[in-house]
Design a protein around this motif. Structure first.
Motif, PDB file in Angstrom:
ATOM      1  N   LEU A 127       0.846  -1.190   0.000  1.00  0.00           N
ATOM      2  CA  LEU A 127       0.000   0.000   0.000  1.00  0.00           C
ATOM      3  C   LEU A 127       0.884   1.244   0.000  1.00  0.00           C
ATOM      4  O   LEU A 127       1.910   1.283   0.671  1.00  0.00           O
ATOM      5  CB  LEU A 127      -0.895  -0.016   1.234  1.00  0.00           C
ATOM      6  CG  LEU A 127      -2.205   0.767   1.181  1.00  0.00           C
ATOM      7  CD1 LEU A 127      -3.121   0.236   0.106  1.00  0.00           C
ATOM      8  CD2 LEU A 127      -2.897   0.703   2.546  1.00  0.00           C
ATOM      9  N   ARG A 128       0.476   2.265  -0.745  1.00  0.00           N
ATOM     10  CA  ARG A 128       1.269   3.490  -0.778  1.00  0.00           C
ATOM     11  C   ARG A 128       1.338   4.142   0.610  1.00  0.00           C
ATOM     12  O   ARG A 128       0.361   4.118   1.351  1.00  0.00           O
ATOM     13  CB  ARG A 128       0.661   4.476  -1.782  1.00  0.00           C
ATOM     14  CG  ARG A 128       1.170   4.256  -3.194  1.00  0.00           C
ATOM     15  CD  ARG A 128       0.689   5.358  -4.087  1.00  0.00           C
ATOM     16  NE  ARG A 128      -0.390   4.892  -4.930  1.00  0.00           N
ATOM     17  CZ  ARG A 128      -1.319   5.689  -5.462  1.00  0.00           C
ATOM     18  NH1 ARG A 128      -1.291   6.971  -5.210  1.00  0.00           N
ATOM     19  NH2 ARG A 128      -2.254   5.196  -6.231  1.00  0.00           N
ATOM     20  N   PRO A 129       2.485   4.713   0.965  1.00  0.00           N
ATOM     21  CA  PRO A 129       2.657   5.273   2.312  1.00  0.00           C
ATOM     22  C   PRO A 129       1.561   6.251   2.711  1.00  0.00           C
ATOM     23  O   PRO A 129       1.150   6.283   3.869  1.00  0.00           O
ATOM     24  CB  PRO A 129       4.024   5.958   2.236  1.00  0.00           C
ATOM     25  CG  PRO A 129       4.767   5.175   1.196  1.00  0.00           C
ATOM     26  CD  PRO A 129       3.738   4.782   0.172  1.00  0.00           C
ATOM     27  N   ALA A 130       1.084   7.063   1.773  1.00  0.00           N
ATOM     28  CA  ALA A 130       0.060   8.061   2.099  1.00  0.00           C
ATOM     29  C   ALA A 130      -1.255   7.425   2.530  1.00  0.00           C
ATOM     30  O   ALA A 130      -2.099   8.092   3.146  1.00  0.00           O
ATOM     31  CB  ALA A 130      -0.181   8.972   0.891  1.00  0.00           C
ATOM     32  N   LEU A 131      -1.440   6.133   2.236  1.00  0.00           N
ATOM     33  CA  LEU A 131      -2.703   5.459   2.528  1.00  0.00           C
ATOM     34  C   LEU A 131      -2.602   4.459   3.664  1.00  0.00           C
ATOM     35  O   LEU A 131      -3.616   3.903   4.088  1.00  0.00           O
ATOM     36  CB  LEU A 131      -3.200   4.723   1.268  1.00  0.00           C
ATOM     37  CG  LEU A 131      -3.362   5.572   0.009  1.00  0.00           C
ATOM     38  CD1 LEU A 131      -3.650   4.676  -1.192  1.00  0.00           C
ATOM     39  CD2 LEU A 131      -4.472   6.594   0.183  1.00  0.00           C
ATOM     40  N   CYS A 132      -1.391   4.231   4.161  1.00  0.00           N
ATOM     41  CA  CYS A 132      -1.164   3.128   5.102  1.00  0.00           C
ATOM     42  C   CYS A 132      -1.962   3.257   6.387  1.00  0.00           C
ATOM     43  O   CYS A 132      -2.389   2.256   6.954  1.00  0.00           O
ATOM     44  CB  CYS A 132       0.323   3.015   5.423  1.00  0.00           C
ATOM     45  SG  CYS A 132       1.293   2.265   4.103  1.00  0.00           S
ATOM     46  N   ARG A 133      -2.149   4.477   6.875  1.00  0.00           N
ATOM     47  CA  ARG A 133      -2.813   4.660   8.165  1.00  0.00           C
ATOM     48  C   ARG A 133      -4.301   4.933   8.032  1.00  0.00           C
ATOM     49  O   ARG A 133      -4.998   5.073   9.035  1.00  0.00           O
ATOM     50  CB  ARG A 133      -2.146   5.806   8.924  1.00  0.00           C
ATOM     51  CG  ARG A 133      -0.669   5.573   9.234  1.00  0.00           C
ATOM     52  CD  ARG A 133      -0.043   6.790   9.875  1.00  0.00           C
ATOM     53  NE  ARG A 133      -0.692   7.138  11.128  1.00  0.00           N
ATOM     54  CZ  ARG A 133      -0.560   8.320  11.735  1.00  0.00           C
ATOM     55  NH1 ARG A 133       0.204   9.261  11.179  1.00  0.00           N
ATOM     56  NH2 ARG A 133      -1.175   8.576  12.872  1.00  0.00           N
ATOM     57  N   SER A 134      -4.800   5.022   6.815  1.00  0.00           N
ATOM     58  CA  SER A 134      -6.191   5.449   6.619  1.00  0.00           C
ATOM     59  C   SER A 134      -7.192   4.479   7.233  1.00  0.00           C
ATOM     60  O   SER A 134      -8.270   4.893   7.662  1.00  0.00           O
ATOM     61  CB  SER A 134      -6.488   5.634   5.126  1.00  0.00           C
ATOM     62  OG  SER A 134      -6.283   4.417   4.423  1.00  0.00           O
ATOM     63  N   GLY A 135      -6.884   3.204   7.278  1.00  0.00           N
ATOM     64  CA  GLY A 135      -7.817   2.216   7.807  1.00  0.00           C
ATOM     65  C   GLY A 135      -7.537   1.792   9.231  1.00  0.00           C
ATOM     66  O   GLY A 135      -8.086   0.790   9.700  1.00  0.00           O
ATOM     67  N   GLN A 136      -6.710   2.568   9.942  1.00  0.00           N
ATOM     68  CA  GLN A 136      -6.348   2.200  11.308  1.00  0.00           C
ATOM     69  C   GLN A 136      -7.315   2.795  12.334  1.00  0.00           C
ATOM     70  O   GLN A 136      -7.934   3.840  12.110  1.00  0.00           O
ATOM     71  CB  GLN A 136      -4.929   2.662  11.632  1.00  0.00           C
ATOM     72  CG  GLN A 136      -3.851   1.898  10.897  1.00  0.00           C
ATOM     73  CD  GLN A 136      -2.454   2.322  11.318  1.00  0.00           C
ATOM     74  OE1 GLN A 136      -2.284   3.232  12.117  1.00  0.00           O
ATOM     75  NE2 GLN A 136      -1.449   1.657  10.779  1.00  0.00           N
ATOM     76  N   TRP A 137      -7.401   2.098  13.451  1.00  0.00           N
ATOM     77  CA  TRP A 137      -8.157   2.575  14.614  1.00  0.00           C
ATOM     78  C   TRP A 137      -7.331   2.213  15.849  1.00  0.00           C
ATOM     79  O   TRP A 137      -7.074   1.045  16.102  1.00  0.00           O
ATOM     80  CB  TRP A 137      -9.527   1.910  14.646  1.00  0.00           C
ATOM     81  CG  TRP A 137     -10.378   2.270  15.823  1.00  0.00           C
ATOM     82  CD1 TRP A 137     -10.414   1.629  17.029  1.00  0.00           C
ATOM     83  CD2 TRP A 137     -11.330   3.330  15.916  1.00  0.00           C
ATOM     84  NE1 TRP A 137     -11.321   2.224  17.869  1.00  0.00           N
ATOM     85  CE2 TRP A 137     -11.912   3.276  17.219  1.00  0.00           C
ATOM     86  CE3 TRP A 137     -11.744   4.335  15.037  1.00  0.00           C
ATOM     87  CZ2 TRP A 137     -12.891   4.174  17.636  1.00  0.00           C
ATOM     88  CZ3 TRP A 137     -12.714   5.229  15.461  1.00  0.00           C
ATOM     89  CH2 TRP A 137     -13.279   5.146  16.740  1.00  0.00           C
ATOM     90  N   ASN A 138      -6.881   3.230  16.553  1.00  0.00           N
ATOM     91  CA  ASN A 138      -6.004   3.019  17.712  1.00  0.00           C
ATOM     92  C   ASN A 138      -4.782   2.174  17.343  1.00  0.00           C
ATOM     93  O   ASN A 138      -4.355   1.300  18.106  1.00  0.00           O
ATOM     94  CB  ASN A 138      -6.766   2.369  18.861  1.00  0.00           C
ATOM     95  CG  ASN A 138      -7.806   3.286  19.463  1.00  0.00           C
ATOM     96  OD1 ASN A 138      -7.672   4.506  19.406  1.00  0.00           O
ATOM     97  ND2 ASN A 138      -8.867   2.714  20.023  1.00  0.00           N
ATOM     98  N   GLY A 139      -4.233   2.424  16.169  1.00  0.00           N
ATOM     99  CA  GLY A 139      -3.012   1.770  15.743  1.00  0.00           C
ATOM    100  C   GLY A 139      -3.191   0.408  15.107  1.00  0.00           C
ATOM    101  O   GLY A 139      -2.213  -0.192  14.654  1.00  0.00           O
TER     102      GLY A 139
END
Length: 408
Positions: A127-139
């Motif tokens: 996954l592209r770095p800009a999108l990596c955290r988009s689907g996270q919840w509390n890490g």
């Protein structure tokens, strides 16, 4: 004689046994009994509920999704993915509707307030770095983007030759659609207008009739589409930015006004670009050009999640395999089939002359900003930020920094 004939037939049959054994090893193995044993107790069908929210250029993600499903089923004999398009309420009530929940969900950001009832997932490496955290919840990752949409400028080249540095010192009419639940035109407008520029040379437009770099003229009947080019870097030490007109307001009929030649420019997504192409192919509509925005932003994501059903461990493994399949180069490079865009580093499949290649390139900006998939609050906070821009209370570059911080 009759006994001899029977003996010969028996010998012939015995001689066939080695040949049958040899042939059995040469033929493909029938895996159906093994699949039936592994997935005993269920029908072999993985149910996928889909709510798109925002439109792809083709109008739906289904042309791409159906092709990927076919490839996955071919690689997993006996397993079938059953997509079902549902309304937003079916997704939001998946935990308490009383209906047997699906195995997987495909949905846009802001639909679910939290990942309650969803299975934690391994973060994909491609996954592209800009999108990596988009689907996270509390890490922890609970949803994974599999497709993108985005925003660009389009302008009428018979009205203006380039996008103005500021909209408050021109007679050109700007049309901007009002914000929608799954397409926040207000946040997109701020991103499109959020860079500083050097003071313009008043004679520069008259001296040159060439299309600016980063823009491509289309909508010319009978002409060959030029190759889209990269956008030049704005002058970050300049003194101007794209102020909005003093009487700016959102336009419910922005599309109609632009198509009828009543406005000079508007923000567009892949859907409007494909519609403009269709008009041009019929010899209708304005002569138009595309121009990238100043900064990268999109809220048009489609994310996959797995419903957490503890009694379905084997099926959850298959669901994870399906999400990984959607992120393969084979699937990501065919997103052009739905006029959508890849979330990995591979090209989305557009020809260099396709205007959506410009949008594909702009979405690969390393500083692309996207909202969290399970964050509904950002919409209200962003609305308050952009209101200051629409009212010309604060400069766009300053407000964009605030919006980026909000999203990150």
């Amino acid at each position: 004689m009759r006994k001899l004939r029977g003996t010969l037939c028996l010998l012939s049959l015995l001689l066939l046994i080695p040949a049958l054994v040899f042939t059995r090893h040469m033929l493909p193995i029938d895996t159906r009994p093994l699949v039936a044993e592994k997935y005993a107790g269920w029908s072999g069908v993985l149910n996928l509920w889909i709510y798109e929210g925002w439109p792809c250029g083709s109008g739906s993600i289904s042309p791409w999704l159906n092709q990927c499903i076919t490839g996955f089923e071919r690689a997993h004999p006996g397993v079938y993915v059953q997509p079902l398009f549902v309304d937003d309420g079916a997704i939001t009530s998946v935990n308490d509707s009383g209906i047997v929940p699906p195995d997987m969900l495909l949905f846009p950001p802001n639909l679910l307030a939290s990942p309650e009832g969803l299975l934690p997932l391994a973060a994909p490496e491609n996954l592209r770095p800009a999108l990596c955290r988009s689907g996270q919840w509390n890490g922890t990752t609970y949803a994974i983007p599999v497709a993108l949409g985005g925003y660009l400028w389009v302008f009428n080249s018979e009205w203006i030759s380039t996008l103005p540095d500021s909209w408050d010192d021109t007679d050109a009419v700007l049309s901007v659609p009002p914000p929608e639940p799954w397409r926040r035109w207000d946040a997109a407008l701020l991103a499109l207008c959020s860079e500083r520029y050097a003071p313009a040379d008043p004679d520069s437009t008259a001296k040159s009739t060439a299309s600016p770099a980063g823009e491509v003229e289309l909508g010319l009947a009978g002409g060959e589409s030029p190759v889209p080019t990269a956008s030049p870097e704005p002058n970050r030490n300049g003194t101007l930015c794209r102020h909005l007109p003093a009487d700016f307001h959102y336009d419910e009929d922005a599309w109609r006004h632009f198509v009828n030649g009543e406005s000079a420019a508007m923000p567009v997504t892949q859907r409007e670009i494909r519609r403009l192409q269709a008009l041009s192919d019929r010899g209708k509509g304005p002569q138009w050009q595309l121009g990238p925005g100043d900064n990268g932003f999109t809220d048009q994501l489609l994310a996959m999640a797995i419903v957490n059903r503890p009694d379905n461990a084997d099926r959850q493994t298959l669901c994870a395999d399906f999400i990984s399949w959607l992120l393969t180069d084979t699937c990501q490079s065919s997103l052009y089939r739905a006029s959508a865009f890849a979330v990995t580093g591979v090209p989305s499949g557009y020809a260099s002359s396709d205007p959506l290649a410009i949008l594909d390139n702009s979405l690969r900006n390393p500083s692309l900003s996207v909202p969290r998939i399970f964050d509904r609050q950002w919409v209200w906070d962003a609305e308050a930020i952009v209101r200051k821009f629409a009212d010309n209370i604060e400069e766009a570059p300053t407000l964009w920094r605030k919006l980026r911080e909000l999203l990150s």
